[in-house]
Design an enzyme around this catalytic site. Structure first.
Site, PDB file in Angstrom:
ATOM      1  N   ASP A   1      -0.180   5.146   1.086  1.00  0.00           N
ATOM      2  CA  ASP A   1      -0.414   6.060   2.210  1.00  0.00           C
ATOM      3  C   ASP A   1      -0.448   5.295   3.534  1.00  0.00           C
ATOM      4  OD1 ASP A   1      -1.213   8.916   1.055  1.00  0.00           O
ATOM      5  OD2 ASP A   1      -2.095   7.397  -0.252  1.00  0.00           O
TER       6      ASP A   1
ATOM      7  N   ASP B   1      -2.221  -0.754   5.632  1.00  0.00           N
ATOM      8  CA  ASP B   1      -2.640  -0.186   6.920  1.00  0.00           C
ATOM      9  C   ASP B   1      -4.105   0.213   6.991  1.00  0.00           C
ATOM     10  OD1 ASP B   1      -2.328   2.105   5.151  1.00  0.00           O
ATOM     11  OD2 ASP B   1      -2.488   3.325   6.955  1.00  0.00           O
TER      12      ASP B   1
ATOM     13  N   ASP C   1       0.865  -1.176   0.000  1.00  0.00           N
ATOM     14  CA  ASP C   1       0.000   0.000   0.000  1.00  0.00           C
ATOM     15  C   ASP C   1       0.909   1.236   0.000  1.00  0.00           C
ATOM     16  OD1 ASP C   1      -2.293   1.673   0.408  1.00  0.00           O
ATOM     17  OD2 ASP C   1      -1.821   1.705   2.548  1.00  0.00           O
TER      18      ASP C   1
END
Length: 355
Positions: free
Chosen positions: A118, A309, A116
């Site tokens: 961000d 996240d 991922d």
């Protein structure tokens, strides 16, 4: 075919650094972790699926539930040391503490890395246009891509995340996997074929996405701190800088707009509302597509690794046989096999020992 025993030895430091650098700077410390249960075939056991917080309908109770879900998707408090926390840690052991076990389980397998952006490769910031990754992180990702097919899987527009990362040897899956591009340089297996962009399953939605973008821009002008981001195949309404007392108003404005667009769906991330085409495609679908494109879909000798996240990363965590790592500053419901809970001290120790 790659000699995986050689690759594991040479790439160990690169993968270790990429994992370690991805930990957020927090003072939260987790105790020593037990060993995870690893099946004989090297796969890691799956967790219970989490419920997606998507919205469909109105009503006062529904509105309150929607506001509560906005708060739940954007937690700000750390969990206290309780029996529940200890139980959570047992089911989601530290990826850093268990790194040697993970490497042992991957022996003889070809690794594919999915990341991922961000909150994983870059910090979470108030202005999403300034979510820059560090040069140290960029070099860590470059090192990993030397040895393993590596993809960035993000909710961001593919072009924007490519501009942040600036590495041509990676796969980029933007708009939650709705826009996938192969590497323009790198291993032959990664560059197979001449097509640059080779997967856009929602192209027919582009005019609608643009139309809704213009409407939301006008609506959000009257909500201080709100920001609408056009990610080409999806839209993001950021409320990180919006006073919590008017989150409900923001959410209702977005829901009201989408009543006229039943083929779009609304979901949530960390202080962001995500608007996407209502088709059966998400980050997990993107992973499956990439694994199939690389010829790994029917292989028992591949270990896909996904580090993320956010709620949208849970779609990827559910992919069969994936080894998943959840990055967070607090405990939360997740399908992740391992966790990184902000091990500032452990990260320093781990990275020093991996050089």
């Amino acid at each position: 075919m790659t000699n995986q025993n050689v690759v594991i030895s040479e790439a160990k430091t690169g993968l270790a650094v990429a994992t370690a650098v991805a930990v957020s700077e927090s003072n939260f410390y987790s105790p020593a972790m037990p060993k995870p249960l690893v099946a004989a075939n090297g796969y890691f056991p799956r967790k219970k699926s989490i419920k997606k917080l998507e919205t469909n309908g109105g009503g006062g109770a529904r509105i309150n539930a929607f506001i509560d879900s906005m708060r739940a998707s954007s937690p700000t408090r750390r969990a206290s040391e309780t029996e529940d926390q200890k139980s959570w840690i047992i089911h989601h052991p530290s990826a850093l503490s268990m790194f040697e076990d993970i490497m042992n389980a991957s022996e003889g397998k070809e690794i594919v890395v999915f990341l991922d952006y961000d909150g994983t490769l870059s910090p979470i910031v108030e202005d999403p246009d300034r979510a820059f990754m560090t040069n140290e992180m960029r070099e860590a990702v470059r090192d990993v891509a030397k040895y393993f097919p590596t993809a960035i899987v993000s909710g961001r527009c593919r072009a924007k995340v490519h501009n942040f990362v600036k590495l041509s040897e990676l796969y980029y899956a933007g708009s939650h996997g709705l826009d996938i591009q192969r590497p323009t340089k790198g291993h032959k297996k990664q560059r197979k074929g001449n097509q640059s962009v080779f997967c856009q399953p929602a192209r027919e939605f582009l005019p609608m996405i643009e139309e809704v973008h213009k409407i939301l821009l006008e609506k959000m002008k009257f909500i201080p701190g709100a920001k609408v981001e056009n990610n080409k195949f999806c839209l993001s309404v950021h409320f990180r800088c919006v006073d919590e007392r008017i989150w409900g108003e923001l959410g209702e404005q977005v829901r009201e707009v989408l009543k006229n667009y039943p083929t779009l769906r609304l979901s949530q991330g960390r202080k962001v509302l995500e608007i996407r085409p209502a088709i059966k495609w998400d980050k997990g679908s993107a992973l499956e597509f990439l694994l199939e494109s690389l010829g790994y879909d029917k292989s028992n000798n591949v270990l896909p690794v996904y580090i993320g996240d956010d709620r949208t990363d849970e779609d990827a965590f559910k992919v069969h046989s994936i080894l998943s790592v959840e990055i967070s500053t607090i405990r939360k419901v997740t399908d992740g096999d391992f966790c990184l809970l902000g091990f500032a001290q452990e990260r320093t120790r781990f990275r020093n020992s991996s050089v």
